[in-house]
Enzyme design. Sequence first.
Site, mmCIF file in Angstrom:
data_model
loop_
_atom_site.group_PDB
_atom_site.id
_atom_site.type_symbol
_atom_site.label_atom_id
_atom_site.label_comp_id
_atom_site.label_asym_id
_atom_site.label_seq_id
_atom_site.Cartn_x
_atom_site.Cartn_y
_atom_site.Cartn_z
ATOM 1 N N ARG A 175 69.967 82.078 103.016
ATOM 2 C CA ARG A 175 70.638 82.591 101.815
ATOM 3 C C ARG A 175 70.105 81.977 100.525
ATOM 4 O O ARG A 175 70.466 82.387 99.439
ATOM 5 C CB ARG A 175 72.155 82.405 101.942
ATOM 6 C CG ARG A 175 72.750 83.355 102.990
ATOM 7 C CD ARG A 175 74.176 83.024 103.291
ATOM 8 N NE ARG A 175 75.021 83.216 102.126
ATOM 9 C CZ ARG A 175 76.174 82.582 101.936
ATOM 10 N NH1 ARG A 175 76.600 81.721 102.829
ATOM 11 N NH2 ARG A 175 76.884 82.829 100.861
ATOM 12 N N LYS B 253 65.884 74.685 103.322
ATOM 13 C CA LYS B 253 67.065 74.438 102.488
ATOM 14 C C LYS B 253 67.213 72.986 102.040
ATOM 15 O O LYS B 253 67.417 72.715 100.851
ATOM 16 C CB LYS B 253 68.327 74.886 103.231
ATOM 17 C CG LYS B 253 69.590 74.639 102.442
ATOM 18 C CD LYS B 253 70.774 75.386 102.993
ATOM 19 C CE LYS B 253 71.374 74.715 104.198
ATOM 20 N NZ LYS B 253 72.658 75.346 104.553
ATOM 21 N N GLY C 22 74.464 75.381 117.976
ATOM 22 C CA GLY C 22 75.701 74.813 117.439
ATOM 23 C C GLY C 22 75.566 73.348 117.058
ATOM 24 O O GLY C 22 74.610 72.675 117.438
ATOM 25 N N GLU D 262 87.815 76.649 113.969
ATOM 26 C CA GLU D 262 86.833 77.363 113.144
ATOM 27 C C GLU D 262 87.457 78.652 112.622
ATOM 28 O O GLU D 262 88.297 79.259 113.291
ATOM 29 C CB GLU D 262 85.574 77.658 113.962
ATOM 30 C CG GLU D 262 84.727 76.428 114.230
ATOM 31 C CD GLU D 262 84.375 75.670 112.970
ATOM 32 O OE1 GLU D 262 83.713 76.245 112.090
ATOM 33 O OE2 GLU D 262 84.785 74.500 112.833
ATOM 34 N N ASN E 218 46.026 52.669 66.660
ATOM 35 C CA ASN E 218 46.752 53.750 65.990
ATOM 36 C C ASN E 218 45.961 55.043 66.157
ATOM 37 O O ASN E 218 44.796 55.118 65.767
ATOM 38 C CB ASN E 218 46.883 53.384 64.498
ATOM 39 C CG ASN E 218 47.770 54.366 63.759
ATOM 40 O OD1 ASN E 218 47.817 55.555 64.098
ATOM 41 N ND2 ASN E 218 48.466 53.886 62.750
ATOM 42 N N ASN F 44 39.619 65.383 77.994
ATOM 43 C CA ASN F 44 39.471 64.713 79.293
ATOM 44 C C ASN F 44 38.913 65.615 80.377
ATOM 45 O O ASN F 44 38.532 65.146 81.427
ATOM 46 C CB ASN F 44 40.817 64.146 79.750
ATOM 47 C CG ASN F 44 41.852 65.230 79.953
ATOM 48 O OD1 ASN F 44 41.868 66.237 79.238
ATOM 49 N ND2 ASN F 44 42.723 65.034 80.914
ATOM 50 N N ARG G 197 30.712 64.092 60.801
ATOM 51 C CA ARG G 197 31.044 65.333 60.104
ATOM 52 C C ARG G 197 29.930 65.630 59.101
ATOM 53 O O ARG G 197 29.158 64.734 58.756
ATOM 54 C CB ARG G 197 32.400 65.255 59.400
ATOM 55 C CG ARG G 197 32.673 64.002 58.607
ATOM 56 C CD ARG G 197 33.903 64.175 57.743
ATOM 57 N NE ARG G 197 35.001 63.322 58.098
ATOM 58 C CZ ARG G 197 35.376 62.248 57.371
ATOM 59 N NH1 ARG G 197 34.736 61.897 56.275
ATOM 60 N NH2 ARG G 197 36.393 61.535 57.751
HETATM 61 C C1 UD1 Z 1 80.668 73.723 109.803
HETATM 62 C C2 UD1 Z 1 81.874 73.244 110.651
HETATM 63 C C3 UD1 Z 1 83.164 73.618 109.914
HETATM 64 C C4 UD1 Z 1 83.170 73.002 108.531
HETATM 65 C C5 UD1 Z 1 81.925 73.428 107.764
HETATM 66 C C6 UD1 Z 1 81.834 72.621 106.476
HETATM 67 C C7 UD1 Z 1 81.230 73.302 113.008
HETATM 68 C C8 UD1 Z 1 81.295 74.055 114.268
HETATM 69 N N1 UD1 Z 1 81.810 73.840 111.962
HETATM 70 O O1 UD1 Z 1 80.728 75.145 109.774
HETATM 71 O O2 UD1 Z 1 84.293 73.143 110.648
HETATM 72 O O3 UD1 Z 1 84.348 73.397 107.839
HETATM 73 O O4 UD1 Z 1 80.732 73.153 108.509
HETATM 74 O O5 UD1 Z 1 80.760 73.069 105.687
HETATM 75 O O6 UD1 Z 1 80.670 72.222 112.973
HETATM 76 N N2 UD1 Z 1 73.214 72.878 112.376
HETATM 77 C C9 UD1 Z 1 72.195 72.491 113.187
HETATM 78 N N3 UD1 Z 1 72.055 73.106 114.394
HETATM 79 C C10 UD1 Z 1 72.900 74.074 114.841
HETATM 80 C C11 UD1 Z 1 73.944 74.476 113.971
HETATM 81 C C12 UD1 Z 1 74.083 73.858 112.767
HETATM 82 O O7 UD1 Z 1 71.418 71.595 112.835
HETATM 83 O O8 UD1 Z 1 72.698 74.562 115.942
HETATM 84 C C13 UD1 Z 1 73.385 72.196 111.098
HETATM 85 C C14 UD1 Z 1 73.086 73.093 109.900
HETATM 86 O O9 UD1 Z 1 71.779 72.896 109.437
HETATM 87 C C15 UD1 Z 1 74.065 72.604 108.859
HETATM 88 C C16 UD1 Z 1 75.211 72.041 109.697
HETATM 89 O O10 UD1 Z 1 74.711 71.809 110.974
HETATM 90 O O11 UD1 Z 1 73.518 71.555 108.076
HETATM 91 C C17 UD1 Z 1 76.424 72.953 109.735
HETATM 92 O O12 UD1 Z 1 76.117 74.192 110.301
HETATM 93 P P1 UD1 Z 1 76.688 75.543 109.702
HETATM 94 O O13 UD1 Z 1 76.169 76.668 110.517
HETATM 95 O O14 UD1 Z 1 76.481 75.563 108.235
HETATM 96 O O15 UD1 Z 1 78.246 75.384 110.053
HETATM 97 P P2 UD1 Z 1 79.474 76.055 109.285
HETATM 98 O O16 UD1 Z 1 79.720 77.399 109.859
HETATM 99 O O17 UD1 Z 1 79.285 75.939 107.831
#
Ligand code: UD1
Length: 452
Positions: free
Chosen positions: A18, A25, A83, A158, A363, A372, A426
């Site tokens: 996004r 990011k 996740g 969630e 100066n 340069n 000059r």
């Molecule tokens: C997550 C939380 C949510 C919280 C919110 C706050 C979980 C399941 N949910 O949701 O409770 O309110 O953040 O902003 O944790 N990432 C990985 N690998 C993965 C998935 C995610 O490295 O497989 C990293 C992402 O880069 C990011 C972070 O984990 O920095 C959070 O992931 P994101 O998908 O943004 O979770 P949210 O849905 O925002």
Amino acid sequence: MTARSSLTVVLAAGEGTRMRSSLPKVLHPVASQSLLAHVLNAAAAADGSSLAVVIGPDHEAVAAEARRIRPDAQVFVQHERLGTAHAVLAAREALARGADDLLVVFGDTPLITAETFARMRAPLRQGAALAVLGFQAADPTGYGRLVVENGKLVAIREHADASTDERKITLCNAGVMAFDGGCALAIIEKIGNNNAKGEYYLTDAVSVVRDLGLEAVVIETSEDEVRGINTKAQLAEAEAVMQARLRKAALDAGVTLIAPDTVYLAADTTFGRDVTIEPFVVIGPGVSIADGAVIHAFSHIVEAKIGKKVSVGPYARIRPGTSLGDGARIGNFVETKAAVLEAGVKVNHLSYVGDAHIGANSNLGAGTITCNYDGFSKHKTLIGEGAFIGTNSSLVAPIKIGNGAYIGSGSVITKDVPDDALAVERNQQTIREGGAKRYREIKMKAKEKKGK
Ligand code: UD1
Ligand code: MG
């Protein structure tokens, strides 16, 4: 009491689609520093800390940034994005090594502070197995909701999995968690993926902890501190919060900011005593400003060392590799780059000084240009101490101008000038007595004739 050791795992495997950018990011900047660098620096303040960063596949640039900021950071790749709990387990090797406290933080929350990390670790000392950072969300949509019963955290739901009643909860999960290191790995390994998204949610650690008869608590903070960055608009909001913090810190440290809201600082800007910064100044990374220096309005400074009692601007551009010695004066519409100006040097108007070394108290008159670049490579200009460069001089590098040398105005200098020599380049001036008067008369007559 000996300090508890800690391991901080930073999750940075997000693509950040996004952001609509080819840059990963967490490499986007806030106050001239990547989001990742902010998080790593905040985590680094913890005693006895070690660091692990979890990145996505093909994100070598993120790994490089992590190592640049913290050479001791261990980098792990999460090959599939299954996740947040799955992401933490990508760093299993680091977890297995053991630490008293395990902290998990997202790489896209640059406003998190070291104090908050310390606050989250405190309940672990009192026997809690898990501390979750919560905040009151102005709009909780999309966040995990913290379900609290009788003062105890019982679950994180969630958004996609929450009931209508649970969605009314405004206390949300910020994403930072602190685990008792002794049981962290066992807890995270018990997390399943039975939910709306089919992901391994780290947030399910709360119910695992409850099932084990252990305690989970909430530590609250402000929404401003835990803003996650997913879009350029959120990046700009985080910049505003960070700039406000940096300005306040500068003011608290005794810097005079006449119009703080118009001054942009970098996370690593350092100030001496009695520094004044006028309105509309932009300071990029790697800038130090020593005691008594004044930065006048509309100046732009990046990767530069500003000495004591130096005056810069108004309207000066100080580029990387500039070092201004004590008492130096850089005036309006002057640009410097890779230039060392020793103490007391004056470049007061309309000049370019690049790839140069200028000795003390020299100066450079208005319009002095170091030539340069010949279109292929850069060359150095060396000027000794106490030299005087007349206005509108072009110094064609490579060139060396001696101590106490004097360059006549308007000269194009292509040969080295020895110490105390006078160089003028000059044409001889010609004078025609009455010439201007005669010229006017001729022109007036021609005009009158045309008008008839
Ligand atoms: C997550 C939380 C949510 C919280 C919110 C706050 C979980 C399941 N949910 O949701 O409770 O309110 O953040 O902003 O944790 N990432 C990985 N690998 C993965 C998935 C995610 O490295 O497989 C990293 C992402 O880069 C990011 C972070 O984990 O920095 C959070 O992931 P994101 O998908 O943004 O979770 P949210 O849905 O925002
Ligand atoms: Mg998120």
